[in-house]
Design a protein around this motif. Structure first.
Motif, short mmCIF file in Angstrom:
data_model
loop_
_atom_site.label_atom_id
_atom_site.label_comp_id
_atom_site.label_asym_id
_atom_site.label_seq_id
_atom_site.Cartn_x
_atom_site.Cartn_y
_atom_site.Cartn_z
N VAL A 265 0.85 -1.19 0.00
CA VAL A 265 0.00 0.00 0.00
C VAL A 265 0.89 1.24 0.00
O VAL A 265 1.86 1.32 0.75
CB VAL A 265 -0.93 0.00 1.23
CG1 VAL A 265 -1.75 1.29 1.27
CG2 VAL A 265 -1.84 -1.21 1.20
N LYS A 266 0.54 2.20 -0.83
CA LYS A 266 1.31 3.44 -0.92
C LYS A 266 1.38 4.11 0.46
O LYS A 266 0.37 4.29 1.13
CB LYS A 266 0.67 4.38 -1.93
CG LYS A 266 1.50 5.63 -2.25
CD LYS A 266 0.75 6.58 -3.16
CE LYS A 266 0.38 5.91 -4.48
NZ LYS A 266 -0.28 6.86 -5.41
N GLY A 267 2.58 4.45 0.87
CA GLY A 267 2.79 5.05 2.18
C GLY A 267 2.97 4.03 3.28
O GLY A 267 3.35 4.39 4.40
N GLY A 268 2.72 2.76 3.00
CA GLY A 268 2.85 1.70 3.99
C GLY A 268 4.16 0.96 3.87
O GLY A 268 5.19 1.53 3.51
N SER A 269 4.12 -0.33 4.17
CA SER A 269 5.33 -1.15 4.15
C SER A 269 5.03 -2.50 3.55
O SER A 269 3.87 -2.88 3.37
CB SER A 269 5.88 -1.32 5.57
OG SER A 269 4.99 -2.11 6.35
N LYS A 356 4.15 -4.73 -6.39
CA LYS A 356 3.15 -3.85 -6.99
C LYS A 356 2.62 -2.91 -5.92
O LYS A 356 2.24 -3.35 -4.84
CB LYS A 356 2.01 -4.66 -7.60
CG LYS A 356 2.42 -5.51 -8.80
CD LYS A 356 1.22 -6.22 -9.40
CE LYS A 356 1.61 -7.04 -10.64
NZ LYS A 356 0.44 -7.74 -11.24
N ILE A 357 2.60 -1.61 -6.22
CA ILE A 357 2.11 -0.60 -5.28
C ILE A 357 0.65 -0.27 -5.62
O ILE A 357 0.33 0.02 -6.77
CB ILE A 357 2.96 0.67 -5.34
CG1 ILE A 357 4.44 0.33 -5.11
CG2 ILE A 357 2.48 1.67 -4.31
CD1 ILE A 357 4.74 -0.30 -3.78
N VAL A 358 -0.21 -0.35 -4.62
CA VAL A 358 -1.63 -0.08 -4.81
C VAL A 358 -2.04 1.07 -3.89
O VAL A 358 -1.40 1.35 -2.87
CB VAL A 358 -2.48 -1.33 -4.53
CG1 VAL A 358 -2.13 -2.45 -5.49
CG2 VAL A 358 -2.30 -1.80 -3.08
N ASP A 359 -3.12 1.74 -4.26
CA ASP A 359 -3.66 2.82 -3.43
C ASP A 359 -4.37 2.24 -2.22
O ASP A 359 -4.97 1.16 -2.27
CB ASP A 359 -4.63 3.68 -4.24
CG ASP A 359 -3.92 4.48 -5.33
OD1 ASP A 359 -2.75 4.84 -5.11
OD2 ASP A 359 -4.55 4.72 -6.39
N GLY A 360 -4.34 2.98 -1.13
CA GLY A 360 -4.98 2.54 0.09
C GLY A 360 -4.44 3.30 1.28
O GLY A 360 -3.64 4.22 1.14
N GLU A 361 -4.90 2.92 2.47
CA GLU A 361 -4.46 3.55 3.71
C GLU A 361 -3.61 2.57 4.50
O GLU A 361 -4.02 1.45 4.77
CB GLU A 361 -5.67 3.98 4.55
CG GLU A 361 -6.50 5.10 3.94
CD GLU A 361 -5.71 6.40 3.84
OE1 GLU A 361 -4.84 6.62 4.71
OE2 GLU A 361 -5.97 7.18 2.91
N PRO A 362 -2.39 2.98 4.89
CA PRO A 362 -1.55 2.10 5.72
C PRO A 362 -2.24 1.80 7.05
O PRO A 362 -2.98 2.62 7.58
CB PRO A 362 -0.27 2.93 5.93
CG PRO A 362 -0.28 3.95 4.83
CD PRO A 362 -1.72 4.24 4.55
N SER A 363 -1.99 0.63 7.58
CA SER A 363 -2.61 0.25 8.85
C SER A 363 -1.98 0.96 10.03
O SER A 363 -2.66 1.27 11.02
CB SER A 363 -2.52 -1.27 9.03
OG SER A 363 -3.26 -1.94 8.03
N LEU A 364 -0.68 1.20 9.99
CA LEU A 364 0.00 1.90 11.06
C LEU A 364 0.08 3.39 10.71
O LEU A 364 0.54 3.74 9.62
CB LEU A 364 1.41 1.34 11.27
CG LEU A 364 1.49 -0.16 11.60
CD1 LEU A 364 2.93 -0.59 11.79
CD2 LEU A 364 0.67 -0.49 12.84
#
Length: 595
Positions: A265-269, A356-364
């Protein structure tokens, strides 16, 4: 009737796997045989040939019988075996040598005659077990014999490195690898940057130090990769030179490699696991990003980290289960692509994964950057969702050698688990007195049953180190006193009190007033005392003047009026605890000494 037969055939073909239906992909059944050798060998009359045969390195295979037999109509007659048997007519000119540690045995035939031409098999076990590979032997009167293909025997999902050399004359010529098919030789990769779609992300072409030499590495080998290849310099069928490469893929004790495609997820890990053979525990391991012209190293087990990935990537090696874990956070669209887990062992597996990078909200979630001054408290916070409630949480400080765990406090409460209030589920990392050495990257993360999950990187920036002006927010090495928490006054250190008392003997109080306050009784008293002092001085001056007029004959010059208190005593009053505001409350006064 013919129409029904056609429909039935079409239906049966639709049930076949896609790779079996395509001519360029041999069906799995055609290459299940674990024994592999050259398709054809050639020798000169009265000369000799050596046949190299491969087999899987299992304990049973190492001690099993190896043989070389000549095909007949319905059988294969043994010529020589590892049990010591040699057929009549071959005494003294045939030998078999086994190398069990390498999974290879060699058959040498000398004194070649035209009658030796024909089909043979090198095999394992008994002749009728079908664990053998057909080899055609050709005997020529000369003067030359064709060059044999170079053999590569690779386990399924393994990797192979092919080296080709064509000399100084081809140093600046196009280099390539193509795969032989019925229609010609299909280009797989070349130095012009062209890569076949089916090999994207799992093949590399690199120039060697020697002019005209290059190497090709293919990873994640499947059944469809087996076959005859040509590495060459120039253009196939038109100019240059070529070399045959025969690649065989067998199903052995394969190490599981997990999914080949990973979503982030973009911005995540993202966490990527790579498995390696136990023999490679002590080898150098590294992770790189694949490009058509090479693989850019990101991190390795010796502490190297690319500057572009500082604070974003960490590698964990677990020799107990032969697993290498790589964590990459602060994901962006530019991180999409293929990544390789590699070692410096020639026979070790090289694993490729597609990210692959997908749109979404990181959990942390939480702040990505926190600023603090030296000596002040600081807090790093990281919130997690309900799904991670039962997971192990941690904070660690990132370095180029890994991420060192530090203590943290979990603000969630067991009684809140039912409601799962996401806002209260936070991992905190507290600093009582921040030092310059605390500056850097910190990760909060979750683990479940020893497996690393999501992470979030937070950068702590530390400023200060000296007192500047009147702010008092710095921390002056070991001699400074940090600011107290809000709402508490700071008493001046004892050595400063002594200086004030020595220079201002009658000063009895140090005031720590708040910057804003309201006038009260204390201000009225202060005003009255000030006015009274002024009147007292004027009265004294007037009395002296009158006295001199009356007693002119008794005048004595006493010179100037001296005092041991200079104005400089009051210029730095602020640094001893005084406040710019003249208004003070009695409750804020602090007694510091007597007369």
């Amino acid at each position: 009737m013919s129409i029904l037969a056609f429909l039935a055939s079409a239906f049966l073909l639709s049930l076949l796997p896609a790779e079996a239906a395509r001519s360029k992909y041999p069906p799995k059944s055609a290459i299940l045989n674990p024994i592999f050798g050259p398709r054809e060998v050639s020798g000169l009359l009265d000369g000799s040939v050596t046949v190299k045969c491969f087999y899987p390195q299992t304990t049973v295979n190492k001690h099993d019988r190896k043989y070389w037999c000549r095909e007949a109509t319905r059988s294969c007659h043994t010529v020589v075996s590892s049990n010591g048997y040699v057929a009549p007519g071959y005494q003294g000119r045939v030998a078999i040598t086994d190398f069990p540690d390498q999974g290879v045995f060699l058959v040498n035939v000398s004194g070649l005659a035209l009658a030796d031409r024909g089909s043979y098999r090198c095999g394992l076990g008994l002749n009728n077990r079908a664990l053998s590979f057909q080899v055609k032997l050709d005997v020529s009167e000369g003067p030359n014999v064709p060059e044999e293909a170079e053999l590569f025997y690779v386990e399924l999902q393994g990797s192979v490195t092919i080296t080709c050399s064509f000399g100084q004359d081809y140093a600046s010529t196009r280099k390539y690898l193509c795969k032989m098919e019925k229609s010609g030789c299909r280009n797989i990769i070349d130095t012009y940057g062209k890569v076949d779609d089916e090999y994207a992300g799992r093949i590399l072409l690199s120039n060697e130090n020697t002019a005209g030499s290059y190497s090709i590495m293919i990873t994640q080998l499947g059944w469809q990769d087996a076959g005859l290849y040509l590495c060459g310099a120039g253009v196939y069928g038109e100019s240059g030179e070529t070399k045959e490469v025969d690649l065989h893929v067998y199903e052995g004790t394969d190490v599981p490699q997990g999914k080949h495609t990973v979503l982030g997820v973009k911005g995540g890990s993202v966490t990527i696991e790579c498995h390696y053979d136990a023999k490679g525990r002590n080898s150098l391991k590294y992770w790189c990003k694949w490009r058509k012209n090479g693989c850019s190293r990101i991190i390795d087990s010796n502490g190297f980290v690319s500057d572009l990935y500082e604070g974003r990537v960490a590698m964990y090696d677990n020799p107990q289960n032969n697993t290498l874990t790589v964590i990459l956070n602060r994901l962006a669209d530019s991180d999409s692509g293929y990544y390789w887990c590699m070692t410096n062992e020639n026979r070790e597996k090289k694993t490729s994964k597609e990210l692959k990078i997908v749109d979404g909200e990181p959990s942390l979630t939480g702040e990505e950057e926190v600023e603090a001054s030296v000596g002040s408290p600081a807090q790093l916070a990281c919130s997690y969702p309900c799904k991670y409630y039962s997971y192990e949480k941690y904070w660690c400080k990132w370095t180029r050698n890994g991420c060192t765990p530090v203590e943290a406090s979990d603000q969630s409460h067991a009684e809140l688990n039912v409601d799962c209030d996401k806002d209260n589920k936070t991992i905190l990392l507290n600093f009582d007195d921040v030092a310059l050495t605390d500056q850097g990257w910190y990760w909060c993360g979750v683990k479940h049953k020893g497996i690393y999950g999501e992470t979030k990187a937070v950068q702590l920036r530390v400023s200060g180190g000296e007192l500047h002006g009147e702010s008092g927010r710095g921390f002056h090495a070991a001699n400074q006193t940090p600011l107290p928490p809000a709402g508490r006054e700071m008493l001046p250190p004892r050595p400063l009190e002594e200086v004030v008392l020595a220079r201002v003997p009658r000063r009895r109080h140090v005031t720590a007033a708040s910057p804003s306050c309201s006038a009260g009784p204390s201000s009225l008293v202060l005003a009255l005392v000030s006015v009274g002092g002024v009147f007292l001085i004027l009265a004294t001056v007037f009395a002296v003047y009158k006295y001199r007029q009356i007693k002119r004959s008794d005048l004595v010059s006493v010179g100037s009026y001296l005092t041991n208190i200079s104005m400089s005593d009051f210029e730095s009053a602020k640094e001893y605890g005084a406040n710019d505001n003249a208004c003070m409350k009695g409750t804020q006064e602090t007694q510091i000494g007597g007369d």
